[in-house]
Enzyme design. Structure first.
Site, PDB file in Angstrom:
ATOM      1  N   LEU A 264       4.292   0.943  -0.340  1.00 13.29           N
ATOM      2  CA  LEU A 264       3.440   0.034  -1.112  1.00 13.29           C
ATOM      3  C   LEU A 264       1.990   0.517  -1.175  1.00 13.29           C
ATOM      4  CD1 LEU A 264       4.766  -3.473   0.008  1.00 13.29           C
ATOM      5  CD2 LEU A 264       5.181  -2.313  -2.162  1.00 13.29           C
ATOM      6  N   HIS A 265       1.510   1.127  -0.103  1.00 12.68           N
ATOM      7  CA  HIS A 265       0.105   1.544  -0.109  1.00 12.68           C
ATOM      8  C   HIS A 265      -0.141   2.701  -1.072  1.00 12.68           C
ATOM      9  CE1 HIS A 265      -0.242   5.193   2.830  1.00 12.68           C
ATOM     10  NE2 HIS A 265       0.915   5.237   2.207  1.00 12.68           N
ATOM     11  N   GLY A 266       0.898   3.361  -1.528  1.00 14.08           N
ATOM     12  CA  GLY A 266       0.748   4.526  -2.384  1.00 14.08           C
ATOM     13  C   GLY A 266       0.712   4.226  -3.863  1.00 14.08           C
TER      14      GLY A 266
END
Length: 356
Positions: A264-266
């Site tokens: 998700l952070h990417g």
């Protein structure tokens, strides 16, 4: 002396600039450690302690003896090496944690992320100022637009660089995946679908700990051979299925648990929400979405690593960013999840869990 100058004098006398220098020049220490990993110094010393001159010879260093000692003694001062004696009489050995985590021949080796940091990220972080001004990636995709994923396309064409990247992602998550397998109760779940599963390390850890669960690891086609080899090494091919696809385009398989390790952070916020929505649709009733990330504390004051990782996502992907539990709750509530919890893993990493 004017009265108003006195408080300023007291402040100057009590404040210390050492933190400013330590952080501002922190890349010196970082590059020393990254270089030692690149030279496989810690692997060399895991075999036996050695003198500086022998280290110089084995590593093919052609600088002066004094600079070799500077390099090694800097690692001593940083706590990575231990030393008996001084200069020509010194014998160097690994510190205990260095020997466990940075000896390339040990299964506990987590230097892959440091190898990638040295080979890729270090030079890209030199353009952080440009990234902050433009909001654009500063990696291999530089100059190709906002949120560009071109570097993944190029990366996956090169087997050596792909393996380096996958090893890096595995090494940074070894402790986290083990902690998750121990801390989350998987006994009530029968199936797990790992989105962006790389070489299958998360599925392996869960299967080793929980004999009741069947796992599927899902990633792009070039990763499949790496995953199959790793899974076969642990004799888990009958319990872990390897499926190829693109998590940005393809639907997820039905499962009781869907995991996303550093996924998700990417991506940008819109894509985060889309992925969470897809997970909700694919989960069986009572299932759980587990995001393993460097979740930033809600007050954004404590998790320095999470905040720096978010800046790394600017360098890598432009619009991508790390997030807080409050952010995660907002996205999962919008998707329809009933509740969330946060499970502490290793270091600055947590598992954000949303229950359907």
């Amino acid at each position: 002396m004017p009265a108003e100058a006195i408080p300023e004098k007291k402040v100057v006398e009590t404040l210390n600039p050492s933190k400013i220098m330590q952080v501002g020049m922190g890349y010196w220490a970082s590059k020393v450690v990254l270089t030692a990993v690149k030279f496989e110094l810690f692997t060399l010393l895991a075999n036996e302690p050695s003198s500086g001159k022998k280290i110089k010879e084995k590593l093919g260093m052609h600088c002066s003896d004094r600079h070799v000692y500077d390099f090694l003694d800097a690692l001593v001062s940083l706590g990575f090496l231990q030393r008996k004696g001084l200069l020509d009489d010194a014998i160097y050995s690994n510190a205990e944690d260095t020997d466990l985590f940075l000896d390339k021949k040990k299964p506990s080796y987590m230097g892959g992320i440091l190898e990638m940091a040295n080979n890729r990220l270090y030079k890209f972080w030199g353009d952080l100022d440009e990234g902050l001004k433009t909001g654009l990636p500063q990696n291999e995709g530089k100059g190709k637009g906002r949120g560009n994923m071109e570097f993944f396309t190029e990366l996956y064409k090169d087997e050596i660089r792909l393996k380096e990247f996958v090893d890096a992602m595995t090494s940074i998550q070894i402790g986290n995946f083990t902690a998750l397998a121990n801390k989350l109760d998987f006994s009530k779940y029968n199936t797990l679908f790992d989105v962006g599963g790389a070489d299958g390390w998360l599925s392996i850890q869960i299967c080793l700990k929980h004999p009741n669960i069947q796992c599927t690891t899902f990633d792009l086609p070039p990763v499949e051979p790496l995953a199959k080899n790793r899974i076969a090494y642990f004799n888990l091919s009958n319990r872990i299925n390897v499926v190829s696809g693109d998590f940005l385009k393809d639907d997820f398989q039905k499962a009781d648990v869907i995991t996303m390790g550093n996924i998700l952070h990417g991506v940008d916020e819109e894509t985060k929400q889309k992925l969470i929505n897809k997970a909700y649709q694919a989960l069986n009733d009572g299932g759980a979405l587990v995001a393993i990330e460097n979740i930033i504390d809600n007050e954004r004051r404590q998790n320095t690593f999470g905040l720096l990782m978010s800046l790394n996502m600017l360098i890598e992907n432009g619009d991508a960013f790390d997030y807080t539990l409050s952010d995660f709750e907002r996205w999962t509530n919008a998707a329809g999840f009933k509740r969330t919890e946060l499970i502490s893993l290793a270091g600055p990493t947590n598992a954000a869990v949303a229950y359907k």
